[in-house]
Design an enzyme around this catalytic site. Structure first.
Site, PDB file in Angstrom:
ATOM      1  N   TYR A   1    -101.523  32.249  26.709  1.00  0.00           N
ATOM      2  CA  TYR A   1    -100.863  31.883  25.434  1.00  0.00           C
ATOM      3  C   TYR A   1    -101.506  32.608  24.253  1.00  0.00           C
ATOM      4  O   TYR A   1    -100.843  33.293  23.480  1.00  0.00           O
ATOM      5  CB  TYR A   1    -100.954  30.375  25.281  1.00  0.00           C
TER       6      TYR A   1
ATOM      7  N   ASP B   1     -82.357  25.996  17.550  1.00  0.00           N
ATOM      8  CA  ASP B   1     -83.194  25.422  18.602  1.00  0.00           C
ATOM      9  C   ASP B   1     -82.299  25.078  19.787  1.00  0.00           C
ATOM     10  O   ASP B   1     -81.079  25.057  19.668  1.00  0.00           O
ATOM     11  CB  ASP B   1     -83.918  24.148  18.089  1.00  0.00           C
TER      12      ASP B   1
HETATM   13  N1  LIG Z   1     -98.648  21.876  16.207  1.00  0.00           N
HETATM   14  C1  LIG Z   1     -99.771  22.560  16.143  1.00  0.00           C
HETATM   15  O1  LIG Z   1    -100.842  22.016  15.869  1.00  0.00           O
HETATM   16  C2  LIG Z   1     -99.780  24.050  16.407  1.00  0.00           C
HETATM   17  C3  LIG Z   1    -101.016  24.666  16.529  1.00  0.00           C
HETATM   18  C4  LIG Z   1    -101.046  26.045  16.766  1.00  0.00           C
HETATM   19  C5  LIG Z   1     -99.864  26.769  16.825  1.00  0.00           C
HETATM   20  N2  LIG Z   1     -98.685  26.152  16.686  1.00  0.00           N
HETATM   21  C6  LIG Z   1     -97.480  26.982  16.760  1.00  0.00           C
HETATM   22  O2  LIG Z   1     -96.502  26.488  15.848  1.00  0.00           O
HETATM   23  C7  LIG Z   1     -95.188  26.637  16.410  1.00  0.00           C
HETATM   24  C8  LIG Z   1     -94.463  25.288  16.419  1.00  0.00           C
HETATM   25  O3  LIG Z   1     -95.279  24.384  17.114  1.00  0.00           O
HETATM   26  P1  LIG Z   1     -94.830  22.851  17.321  1.00  0.00           P
HETATM   27  O4  LIG Z   1     -96.087  22.052  17.407  1.00  0.00           O
HETATM   28  O5  LIG Z   1     -93.767  22.485  16.362  1.00  0.00           O
HETATM   29  O6  LIG Z   1     -94.225  22.934  18.803  1.00  0.00           O
HETATM   30  P2  LIG Z   1     -92.902  22.257  19.411  1.00  0.00           P
HETATM   31  O7  LIG Z   1     -92.969  22.514  20.879  1.00  0.00           O
HETATM   32  O8  LIG Z   1     -92.767  20.877  18.922  1.00  0.00           O
HETATM   33  O9  LIG Z   1     -91.717  23.126  18.756  1.00  0.00           O
HETATM   34  C9  LIG Z   1     -91.318  24.362  19.264  1.00  0.00           C
HETATM   35  C10 LIG Z   1     -89.793  24.376  19.239  1.00  0.00           C
HETATM   36  O10 LIG Z   1     -89.345  25.670  19.639  1.00  0.00           O
HETATM   37  C11 LIG Z   1     -88.197  25.502  20.440  1.00  0.00           C
HETATM   38  N3  LIG Z   1     -88.043  26.664  21.321  1.00  0.00           N
HETATM   39  C12 LIG Z   1     -88.944  27.126  22.232  1.00  0.00           C
HETATM   40  N4  LIG Z   1     -88.431  28.185  22.874  1.00  0.00           N
HETATM   41  C13 LIG Z   1     -87.188  28.408  22.349  1.00  0.00           C
HETATM   42  C14 LIG Z   1     -86.172  29.360  22.601  1.00  0.00           C
HETATM   43  N5  LIG Z   1     -86.310  30.299  23.542  1.00  0.00           N
HETATM   44  N6  LIG Z   1     -85.027  29.302  21.876  1.00  0.00           N
HETATM   45  C15 LIG Z   1     -84.865  28.340  20.926  1.00  0.00           C
HETATM   46  N7  LIG Z   1     -85.797  27.400  20.642  1.00  0.00           N
HETATM   47  C16 LIG Z   1     -86.943  27.447  21.349  1.00  0.00           C
HETATM   48  C17 LIG Z   1     -88.465  24.223  21.241  1.00  0.00           C
HETATM   49  O11 LIG Z   1     -87.257  23.653  21.718  1.00  0.00           O
HETATM   50  C18 LIG Z   1     -89.171  23.351  20.195  1.00  0.00           C
HETATM   51  O12 LIG Z   1     -88.253  22.523  19.521  1.00  0.00           O
HETATM   52  C19 LIG Z   1     -95.389  27.255  17.808  1.00  0.00           C
HETATM   53  O13 LIG Z   1     -95.204  28.654  17.710  1.00  0.00           O
HETATM   54  C20 LIG Z   1     -96.852  26.954  18.132  1.00  0.00           C
HETATM   55  O14 LIG Z   1     -97.428  27.953  18.968  1.00  0.00           O
HETATM   56  C21 LIG Z   1     -98.585  24.800  16.502  1.00  0.00           C
HETATM   57  O1  LIG Z   2    -105.699  13.667  27.655  1.00  0.00           O
HETATM   58  C1  LIG Z   2    -106.345  14.639  27.155  1.00  0.00           C
HETATM   59  C2  LIG Z   2    -105.706  15.769  26.525  1.00  0.00           C
HETATM   60  C3  LIG Z   2    -106.480  16.784  26.003  1.00  0.00           C
HETATM   61  N1  LIG Z   2    -107.840  16.734  26.061  1.00  0.00           N
HETATM   62  C4  LIG Z   2    -108.664  17.790  25.448  1.00  0.00           C
HETATM   63  O2  LIG Z   2    -108.388  17.760  24.056  1.00  0.00           O
HETATM   64  C5  LIG Z   2    -108.539  19.064  23.479  1.00  0.00           C
HETATM   65  C6  LIG Z   2    -107.270  19.374  22.688  1.00  0.00           C
HETATM   66  O3  LIG Z   2    -106.233  19.535  23.589  1.00  0.00           O
HETATM   67  P1  LIG Z   2    -104.716  19.822  23.084  1.00  0.00           P
HETATM   68  O4  LIG Z   2    -104.412  19.064  21.852  1.00  0.00           O
HETATM   69  O5  LIG Z   2    -103.831  19.580  24.262  1.00  0.00           O
HETATM   70  O6  LIG Z   2    -104.626  21.379  22.771  1.00  0.00           O
HETATM   71  P2  LIG Z   2    -105.670  22.465  22.207  1.00  0.00           P
HETATM   72  O7  LIG Z   2    -106.245  22.000  20.922  1.00  0.00           O
HETATM   73  O8  LIG Z   2    -106.630  22.832  23.293  1.00  0.00           O
HETATM   74  O9  LIG Z   2    -104.687  23.721  21.997  1.00  0.00           O
HETATM   75  C7  LIG Z   2    -103.556  23.521  21.161  1.00  0.00           C
HETATM   76  O10 LIG Z   2    -104.007  23.746  19.857  1.00  0.00           O
HETATM   77  C8  LIG Z   2    -103.127  24.550  19.159  1.00  0.00           C
HETATM   78  C9  LIG Z   2    -102.032  25.001  20.069  1.00  0.00           C
HETATM   79  O11 LIG Z   2    -101.938  26.380  19.936  1.00  0.00           O
HETATM   80  C10 LIG Z   2    -100.649  24.511  19.745  1.00  0.00           C
HETATM   81  O12 LIG Z   2    -100.626  23.183  19.603  1.00  0.00           O
HETATM   82  C11 LIG Z   2    -102.451  24.510  21.451  1.00  0.00           C
HETATM   83  O13 LIG Z   2    -102.874  25.605  22.203  1.00  0.00           O
HETATM   84  C12 LIG Z   2    -108.822  19.989  24.652  1.00  0.00           C
HETATM   85  O14 LIG Z   2    -110.220  20.172  24.735  1.00  0.00           O
HETATM   86  C13 LIG Z   2    -108.322  19.220  25.872  1.00  0.00           C
HETATM   87  O15 LIG Z   2    -109.018  19.590  27.039  1.00  0.00           O
HETATM   88  C14 LIG Z   2    -108.486  15.644  26.670  1.00  0.00           C
HETATM   89  O16 LIG Z   2    -109.730  15.599  26.735  1.00  0.00           O
HETATM   90  N2  LIG Z   2    -107.715  14.630  27.184  1.00  0.00           N
END
Ligand SMILES: NC(=O)c1ccc[n+]([C@@H]2O[C@H](COP(=O)([O-])OP(=O)(O)OC[C@H]3O[C@@H](n4cnc5c(N)ncnc54)[C@H](O)[C@@H]3O)[C@@H](O)[C@H]2O)c1
Ligand SMILES: O=c1ccn([C@@H]2O[C@H](COP(=O)(O)OP(=O)(O)O[C@H]3OC[C@](O)(CO)[C@H]3O)[C@@H](O)[C@H]2O)c(=O)[nH]1
Length: 396
Positions: free
Chosen positions: A185, A49
């Site tokens: 995305y 990371d």
């Molecule tokens: N948390 C969720 O609910 C959720 C939902 C849908 C998808 N995801 C996916 O799961 C994965 C992890 O999500 P998260 O919530 O832990 O996000 P996060 O942002 O906390 O973690 C992502 C990590 O990747 C690292 N990173 C990004 N670009 C990099 C690069 N070029 N080189 C090295 N490190 C890099 C960042 O520094 C960060 O620590 C992501 O791919 C995200 O799209 C998460």
């Molecule tokens: O202050 C706020 C922030 C957000 N919202 C609304 O809440 C919904 C959820 O938003 P958020 O948690 O930011 O993200 P999403 O669920 O839309 O998408 C994420 O889900 C998975 C992931 O891929 C990775 O984490 C990411 O794309 C949304 O409706 C916002 O508009 C609010 O009302 N007030």
């Protein structure tokens, strides 16, 4: 503490210790996955990371029971020649790296597309060329909007699960128009899924794709102005936590009518460990990982978090003497909150058939319980710092 007795997989086979190259290990999910692997398994993690703040507690001191089983490699996978070597000396690569905060998708669409598609290409290439397993983190957002969202508002078909349940092997991916750059995305994630799937079909890459459905818990994102940029816009849990900590109204984008299902990070990590340790059951599959029982509108989430926070502050008030408060909500337009090009998923309910069948996994934690433990963490971690920053702002 990793037990010395041999661990067995779901089919009774002994699990031998192996090495995992975890890209994005310093993030929210990565930090919890590293904790799980260090405390419950004999495996070794090469944690890759650009940051390691969220895993520092696992890296030092040298007296930790797992010392030597986790190494941190500070590198940016966009441009670092060390990446291939780390993948080659691992048995499995888990790729978590992404820009994954919605506020960036329509404001930094190029960075978002590069991060979620272009930068993942060498990871897939190195795994395929070196016959290494890959677990790639995609998103529930690849489903976009539900079919039902295009029905008339009063159509009874909107109540038919066929119009809203999201299923890995049958549901379409439905995004808004190109100028709705929010979908940069989801589209990038969809294309890297298709590339990985094609590498599996044509070149035999052993892959698993994970579609997380709003995993939430401690260490998610940042609190603006405390451990992240003051103008930063994290995901909803951190946004609402920040509002509650600062005793500000919780902002409901477009009235907070969108629906989400939230799963506790610790439940979800169990699913990931099952994928890691059961390659025979996980390879070649795409998995929804979420909790269909925890569905709320964003408005309901705000109300629940306010209630949990109020109860916490009642208890806390007894200790701190501070008055307990209830934060109101205010409606804001998505244009005002996120800017031009925002769009949203209306509803995200995961079908759980495939993960149940392949891995026997089900989430356990209710939304109320996960909010209680998460808001307790947020208060313990941030309340004092927020209080100081408010006092400093008033003084200036
Ligand atoms: N948390 C969720 O609910 C959720 C939902 C849908 C998808 N995801 C996916 O799961 C994965 C992890 O999500 P998260 O919530 O832990 O996000 P996060 O942002 O906390 O973690 C992502 C990590 O990747 C690292 N990173 C990004 N670009 C990099 C690069 N070029 N080189 C090295 N490190 C890099 C960042 O520094 C960060 O620590 C992501 O791919 C995200 O799209 C998460
Ligand atoms: O202050 C706020 C922030 C957000 N919202 C609304 O809440 C919904 C959820 O938003 P958020 O948690 O930011 O993200 P999403 O669920 O839309 O998408 C994420 O889900 C998975 C992931 O891929 C990775 O984490 C990411 O794309 C949304 O409706 C916002 O508009 C609010 O009302 N007030």
């Amino acid at each position: 503490m990793a037990t010395s007795s041999a661990r067995v997989d779901l089919d009774g086979n002994t699990i031998k210790p192996f090495t995992i190259c975890m890209i994005g290990a310093g993030g929210f999910i990565g930090s919890h996955l590293c904790e799980k692997l260090m405390s419950e398994t004999p495996h070794t993690v090469l944690a890759v990371d650009v940051y390691n703040d969220k895993i520092k507690h696992l890296l030092e001191p040298d007296s930790l029971p797992w010392a030597g089983r986790i190494q941190f490699h500070r590198l940016n996978i966009k441009n670092d020649s060390r990446l291939e070597g780390l993948i080659k000396c691992s048995d499995l690569t888990v790729n978590l790296a992404a820009i994954c905060t919605p506020a960036d998708y329509n404001t930094r669409p190029l960075d978002t597309i590069y991060s979620n598609f272009i930068d993942a290409l060498p990871v897939v290439k190195y795994c395929s060329e070196n016959n290494k397993r890959l677990i790639h983190f995609s998103t529930c957002e690849v489903y976009g909007k539900t079919i039902g969202s295009y029905l008339p508002k009063d159509s009874p078909l909107r109540q038919d699960p066929a119009y809203y349940i999201l299923k890995e092997d049958t549901s379409p991916c439905i995004f808004g128009s190109i100028e709705k750059q929010r979908w940069s995305y989801a589209c990038a994630k969809q294309l890297i899924e298709r590339l990985i799937y094609a590498e599996g079909a044509e070149n035999g890459l052993e892959f698993t794709i994970v579609r997380p459905f709003n995993w939430i818990g401690p260490r998610m994102d940042f609190i603006p102005g405390i451990d992240g940029p003051s103008e930063g816009v994290p995901r909803v849990l951190a946004c609402f936590s920040n509002n509650l900590l600062r005793r500000e109204p919780l902002k409901l984008v477009d009235g907070g009518e969108s629906q989400r299902t939230f799963v506790y990070i610790k439940d979800a990590i169990e699913a990931v460990l099952l994928m890691i340790e059961n390659p025979g059951r996980a390879n070649g599959h795409i998995f929804n990982v979420g909790n269909p029982n925890n569905e709320v509108t964003v408005r309901q989430l705000a109300e629940m978090m306010t209630k949990v926070n109020f109860l916490y502050s009642l208890v806390y008030a007894k200790v701190s003497g501070e008055d307990s408060i209830e934060s109101p909500t205010i409606d804001v337009s998505s244009k005002e909150f996120y800017g031009e090009g925002y769009d949203d998923s209306d509803k995200r309910i995961p079908d759980m058939t495939i993960i149940n069948k392949q891995l026997g996994w089900d989430p356990k934690t209710s939304l109320w319980d996960l909010l209680e433990s998460t808001l307790t963490y947020q208060h313990r971690t941030y309340a004092e710092a927020v209080k100081q920053s408010i006092a400093k702002a008033v003084a200036n």
